[in-house]
Scaffold this active site. Structure first.
Site, PDB file in Angstrom:
ATOM      1  N   LYS A  52       8.689  51.642  56.693  1.00 51.21           N
ATOM      2  CA  LYS A  52       7.831  52.210  55.632  1.00 51.21           C
ATOM      3  C   LYS A  52       6.367  52.054  56.008  1.00 51.21           C
ATOM      4  CE  LYS A  52       6.272  48.074  54.106  1.00 51.21           C
ATOM      5  NZ  LYS A  52       4.877  47.635  54.070  1.00 51.21           N
ATOM      6  N   GLY A  67       4.106  44.997  59.563  1.00 52.03           N
ATOM      7  CA  GLY A  67       3.664  45.589  58.300  1.00 52.03           C
ATOM      8  C   GLY A  67       4.369  46.898  57.999  1.00 52.03           C
ATOM      9  N   GLY A  95      12.073  43.992  58.904  1.00 51.81           N
ATOM     10  CA  GLY A  95      13.099  43.043  58.448  1.00 51.81           C
ATOM     11  C   GLY A  95      13.634  43.434  57.073  1.00 51.81           C
ATOM     12  N   SER A  96      12.740  43.919  56.222  1.00 50.26           N
ATOM     13  CA  SER A  96      13.151  44.341  54.872  1.00 50.26           C
ATOM     14  C   SER A  96      14.028  45.588  54.950  1.00 50.26           C
ATOM     15  CB  SER A  96      11.921  44.650  54.015  1.00 50.26           C
ATOM     16  OG  SER A  96      11.080  43.532  53.960  1.00 50.26           O
ATOM     17  N   ASP A 149       9.356  43.580  49.668  1.00 45.97           N
ATOM     18  CA  ASP A 149       9.432  44.986  50.113  1.00 45.97           C
ATOM     19  C   ASP A 149      10.838  45.566  49.996  1.00 45.97           C
ATOM     20  OD1 ASP A 149       6.810  45.462  50.829  1.00 45.97           O
ATOM     21  OD2 ASP A 149       7.072  44.705  52.872  1.00 45.97           O
TER      22      ASP A 149
END
Ligand code: C5P
Length: 301
Positions: A15, A108, A112-113, A146
């Site tokens: 994202k 950023g 991982g999210s 996130d």
């Protein structure tokens, strides 16, 4: 009945935050946010297999992804997501998670999210849990701010700590939204999110029309209007503390991007392009010594 050997594959998109307003510090130590989050066409590929054993994970990496930045298996968000689901839904089966990582680690871009969100959505199907999206988003929020936005998918407005998420478009509007061509660059430094938030100082405020302007520019795919509405309240602190990140932004501007912004808490920086051809030209101008990728923001899941 969960059958061992069942397999599912998932593309987990990274994202970018087209806007990120930090509204203040909360009593629980987190920060109150308001952010427009859009997934992009850079993905990690996940293969999930049901096993009789515990949750296990293997990882391979794509070009430029630094495997040494991956922490321990037990702290990995994808593994923690699978274990949380096992525990919450009392699943006897285990899962083997294979991740092919293309999203830079600690960049950023929610890498991982994204993996955790992919695991949550994937295991919901693989383990035939049929839990509603809202519940899966709340589960994701237990692991990271996130994750709910990425479990939801598409272009979203994220608020609170990250746990309040709503889609910007309804199902009818979604296909009309073309998205933007975007070049993302990453200087390879780590900007740990807690440090970035700790250094945040109130000051850079966004105008009252920011949100409205960005949403309507996404709706009409107006990249010039989107350029004018780019905002990240964490950017001044990150540019000050990490000169390599500021330098990356300068290089994107010099390479021809219309507007440039820090993604999330960094270290990635993205720049908007007029078109795919313009994006390719920016990539040529950037040269090969800086990791970068041309993507399209893709609100359609
Ligand atoms: O929720 P997550 O684990 O991704 O957050 C990482 C860190 O980022 C938190 O420990 C906190 O320091 C900071 N953070 C914050 N406010 C938010 C989200 C994250 O201060 N809304």
């Amino acid at each position: 009945m969960v059958r061992a050997g069942s397999v599912i594959t998932i593309e987990a998109p990274a994202k970018i935050n087209l806007t990120l307003e930090v509204l203040g510090k909360r009593p629980d130590g987190y920060h109150e946010l308001r952010s427009i989050v859009m997934p992009v066409s850079l993905t990690d590929s996940l293969t999930l297999t049901t096993t009789y054993a515990q949750v296990a994970m293997t990882i391979t990496v794509g070009p430029g992804v630094d495997l040494s930045k991956i922490g321990s298996v037990d702290r990995n968000l994808a593994v923690r997501a699978a274990r949380l689901m096992q525990e919450r839904y009392k699943i006897n089966a285990g899962a083997r998670i294979h991740i092919h990582k293309r999203i830079p680690i600690g960049g950023g871009m929610g890498g991982g999210s994204a993996d955790a969100a992919g695991v949550i959505r994937g295991l919901n199907r693989l383990w035939e849990l049929n839990r509603p999206n809202d519940e899966l988003m709340a589960l994701g929020a237990e692991l990271g701010s996130d994750i709910p936005a990425l479990v939801h998918g598409g272009a979203v407005l994220m608020e609170g700590r990250g746990e309040r998420v709503r889609g910007l478009f309804d199902a009818e509007e979604q296909p009309r939204c073309q998205g933007f061509w975007t070049v993302i660059a990453n200087p390879g430094v780590m900007c740990p999110t807690p440090d970035v938030f700790r250094k945040w100082r109130a000051g850079l405020t966004a105008g009252p029309l920011l949100l409205h302007n960005m949403i309507s520019s996404i709706r009409t795919s107006d990249v010039s209007a989107a350029t004018d509405a780019l905002h990240n309240g964490l950017q001044p602190g990150v540019f000050e503390s990490y000169p390599d990140v500021a330098q990356t932004a300068t290089r994107l501007k010099e390479a021809g991007c219309l507007g440039v912004l820090l993604s999330g808490s960094g270290a990635s920086v993205f720049g908007l392009a007029q078109s795919e051809v313009h994006g390719q030209e920016i990539c040529r101008n950037l040269g090969s010594d800086l990791w970068h990728v041309l993507v399209r923001t893709c609100p359609v899941v």
